[in-house]
Write a protein that holds these residues in place. Structure first.
Motif, PDB file in Angstrom:
ATOM      1  N   GLY A 115     -76.319 -29.949  19.226  1.00  0.00           N
ATOM      2  CA  GLY A 115     -75.494 -28.749  19.263  1.00  0.00           C
ATOM      3  C   GLY A 115     -74.274 -28.895  18.372  1.00  0.00           C
ATOM      4  N   CYS A 116     -73.902 -27.810  17.742  1.00  0.00           N
ATOM      5  CA  CYS A 116     -72.725 -27.779  16.871  1.00  0.00           C
ATOM      6  C   CYS A 116     -72.099 -26.401  16.986  1.00  0.00           C
ATOM      7  CB  CYS A 116     -73.133 -28.042  15.426  1.00  0.00           C
ATOM      8  SG  CYS A 116     -71.772 -28.012  14.240  1.00  0.00           S
ATOM      9  N   TYR A 117     -70.773 -26.361  17.113  1.00  0.00           N
ATOM     10  CA  TYR A 117     -70.122 -25.060  17.098  1.00  0.00           C
ATOM     11  C   TYR A 117     -70.497 -24.348  15.806  1.00  0.00           C
ATOM     12  CZ  TYR A 117     -67.113 -26.566  20.952  1.00  0.00           C
ATOM     13  OH  TYR A 117     -66.639 -27.000  22.152  1.00  0.00           O
ATOM     14  N   HIS A 118     -70.644 -23.037  15.885  1.00  0.00           N
ATOM     15  CA  HIS A 118     -70.996 -22.233  14.718  1.00  0.00           C
ATOM     16  C   HIS A 118     -69.865 -22.289  13.697  1.00  0.00           C
ATOM     17  CE1 HIS A 118     -71.952 -18.733  12.266  1.00  0.00           C
ATOM     18  NE2 HIS A 118     -73.189 -18.939  12.656  1.00  0.00           N
ATOM     19  N   VAL A 119     -70.232 -22.243  12.436  1.00  0.00           N
ATOM     20  CA  VAL A 119     -69.247 -22.348  11.355  1.00  0.00           C
ATOM     21  C   VAL A 119     -68.614 -20.998  11.010  1.00  0.00           C
ATOM     22  CG1 VAL A 119     -70.162 -24.458  10.351  1.00  0.00           C
ATOM     23  CG2 VAL A 119     -71.125 -22.270   9.663  1.00  0.00           C
ATOM     24  N   SER A 120     -68.354 -20.207  12.025  1.00  0.00           N
ATOM     25  CA  SER A 120     -67.719 -18.901  11.826  1.00  0.00           C
ATOM     26  C   SER A 120     -66.231 -19.075  11.543  1.00  0.00           C
ATOM     27  CB  SER A 120     -67.878 -18.041  13.084  1.00  0.00           C
ATOM     28  OG  SER A 120     -67.134 -18.609  14.146  1.00  0.00           O
ATOM     29  N   GLN A 121     -65.613 -18.039  10.980  1.00  0.00           N
ATOM     30  CA  GLN A 121     -64.171 -18.070  10.738  1.00  0.00           C
ATOM     31  C   GLN A 121     -63.413 -18.231  12.057  1.00  0.00           C
ATOM     32  OE1 GLN A 121     -63.237 -14.563   8.463  1.00  0.00           O
ATOM     33  NE2 GLN A 121     -63.851 -15.527   6.542  1.00  0.00           N
ATOM     34  N   GLN A 122     -63.924 -17.632  13.109  1.00  0.00           N
ATOM     35  CA  GLN A 122     -63.272 -17.748  14.415  1.00  0.00           C
ATOM     36  C   GLN A 122     -63.154 -19.218  14.836  1.00  0.00           C
ATOM     37  OE1 GLN A 122     -65.252 -15.610  17.525  1.00  0.00           O
ATOM     38  NE2 GLN A 122     -63.869 -16.318  19.112  1.00  0.00           N
ATOM     39  N   ASN A 123     -64.154 -20.001  14.541  1.00  0.00           N
ATOM     40  CA  ASN A 123     -64.117 -21.421  14.909  1.00  0.00           C
ATOM     41  C   ASN A 123     -63.416 -22.288  13.880  1.00  0.00           C
ATOM     42  OD1 ASN A 123     -65.449 -20.998  17.330  1.00  0.00           O
ATOM     43  ND2 ASN A 123     -67.465 -21.400  16.470  1.00  0.00           N
ATOM     44  N   THR A 124     -63.609 -21.985  12.600  1.00  0.00           N
ATOM     45  CA  THR A 124     -63.011 -22.836  11.572  1.00  0.00           C
ATOM     46  C   THR A 124     -61.528 -22.547  11.365  1.00  0.00           C
ATOM     47  OG1 THR A 124     -63.781 -21.348   9.822  1.00  0.00           O
ATOM     48  CG2 THR A 124     -65.188 -23.228  10.364  1.00  0.00           C
ATOM     49  N   THR A 156     -59.399 -21.468  13.528  1.00  0.00           N
ATOM     50  CA  THR A 156     -58.623 -21.862  14.711  1.00  0.00           C
ATOM     51  C   THR A 156     -58.634 -23.364  14.940  1.00  0.00           C
ATOM     52  OG1 THR A 156     -60.528 -21.609  16.170  1.00  0.00           O
ATOM     53  CG2 THR A 156     -59.110 -19.669  15.871  1.00  0.00           C
ATOM     54  N   GLY A 157     -59.461 -24.088  14.199  1.00  0.00           N
ATOM     55  CA  GLY A 157     -59.545 -25.530  14.364  1.00  0.00           C
ATOM     56  C   GLY A 157     -60.487 -25.977  15.457  1.00  0.00           C
ATOM     57  N   ARG A 158     -61.166 -25.032  16.070  1.00  0.00           N
ATOM     58  CA  ARG A 158     -62.161 -25.399  17.086  1.00  0.00           C
ATOM     59  C   ARG A 158     -63.264 -26.246  16.456  1.00  0.00           C
ATOM     60  NH1 ARG A 158     -64.287 -22.419  22.122  1.00  0.00           N
ATOM     61  NH2 ARG A 158     -66.253 -23.489  22.463  1.00  0.00           N
ATOM     62  N   LEU A 159     -63.583 -25.935  15.194  1.00  0.00           N
ATOM     63  CA  LEU A 159     -64.546 -26.724  14.421  1.00  0.00           C
ATOM     64  C   LEU A 159     -63.858 -27.149  13.135  1.00  0.00           C
ATOM     65  CD1 LEU A 159     -67.437 -27.824  13.988  1.00  0.00           C
ATOM     66  CD2 LEU A 159     -67.956 -25.662  12.848  1.00  0.00           C
ATOM     67  N   THR A 160     -63.744 -28.445  12.951  1.00  0.00           N
ATOM     68  CA  THR A 160     -63.110 -28.980  11.741  1.00  0.00           C
ATOM     69  C   THR A 160     -64.184 -29.530  10.811  1.00  0.00           C
ATOM     70  OG1 THR A 160     -62.878 -31.209  12.649  1.00  0.00           O
ATOM     71  CG2 THR A 160     -61.057 -29.634  13.080  1.00  0.00           C
ATOM     72  N   PRO A 161     -63.851 -29.718   9.543  1.00  0.00           N
ATOM     73  CA  PRO A 161     -64.835 -30.328   8.641  1.00  0.00           C
ATOM     74  C   PRO A 161     -65.319 -31.687   9.142  1.00  0.00           C
ATOM     75  CG  PRO A 161     -63.074 -29.338   7.359  1.00  0.00           C
ATOM     76  CD  PRO A 161     -62.649 -29.271   8.808  1.00  0.00           C
TER      77      PRO A 161
END
Length: 98
Positions: free
Chosen positions: A65-74, A76-81
């Motif tokens: 599982g991986c958080y989706h690479v949407s703008q909402q996640n990227t 906000t820092g919920r998903l980082t590179p």
């Protein structure tokens, strides 16, 4: 889209070792594929989605599982590179490609 997903997975089935589900929607979409393409009954209860979640069955690809690479996640820092890199490094390891 399920028929196309099932057909795509059926075509690559001989070499498919790991699936990275980008988001909870993709995670949930895997269970019908497991039944339709592999003839395996999905686990019950279904494993919960989360970033870095890992499910392994027998004779089927492993699921990450991986958080989706949407703008909402990227944005906000919920998903980082780095988090994304870690999931794909894990997928590479699970697939035996490292």
């Amino acid at each position: 889209c399920a028929p196309w997903l099932h057909r795509e997975v059926a075509l690559i089935r001989p070499t498919l070792r790991v699936v990275v589900a980008l988001g909870a929607f993709a995670w949930a979409a895997w269970w019908p594929v497991l039944r339709a393409v592999y003839g395996h009954r999905p686990p019950s209860p279904r494993p919960a989605f989360g970033h870095g979640a890992h499910w392994s069955g027998t004779a089927v690809p492993e699921l990450l599982g991986c958080y989706h690479v949407s703008q909402q996640n990227t944005f906000t820092g919920r998903l980082t590179p780095g988090m994304l890199d870690d999931v794909f490094a894990r997928a590479k390891q699970v697939a035996g490609l490292d």
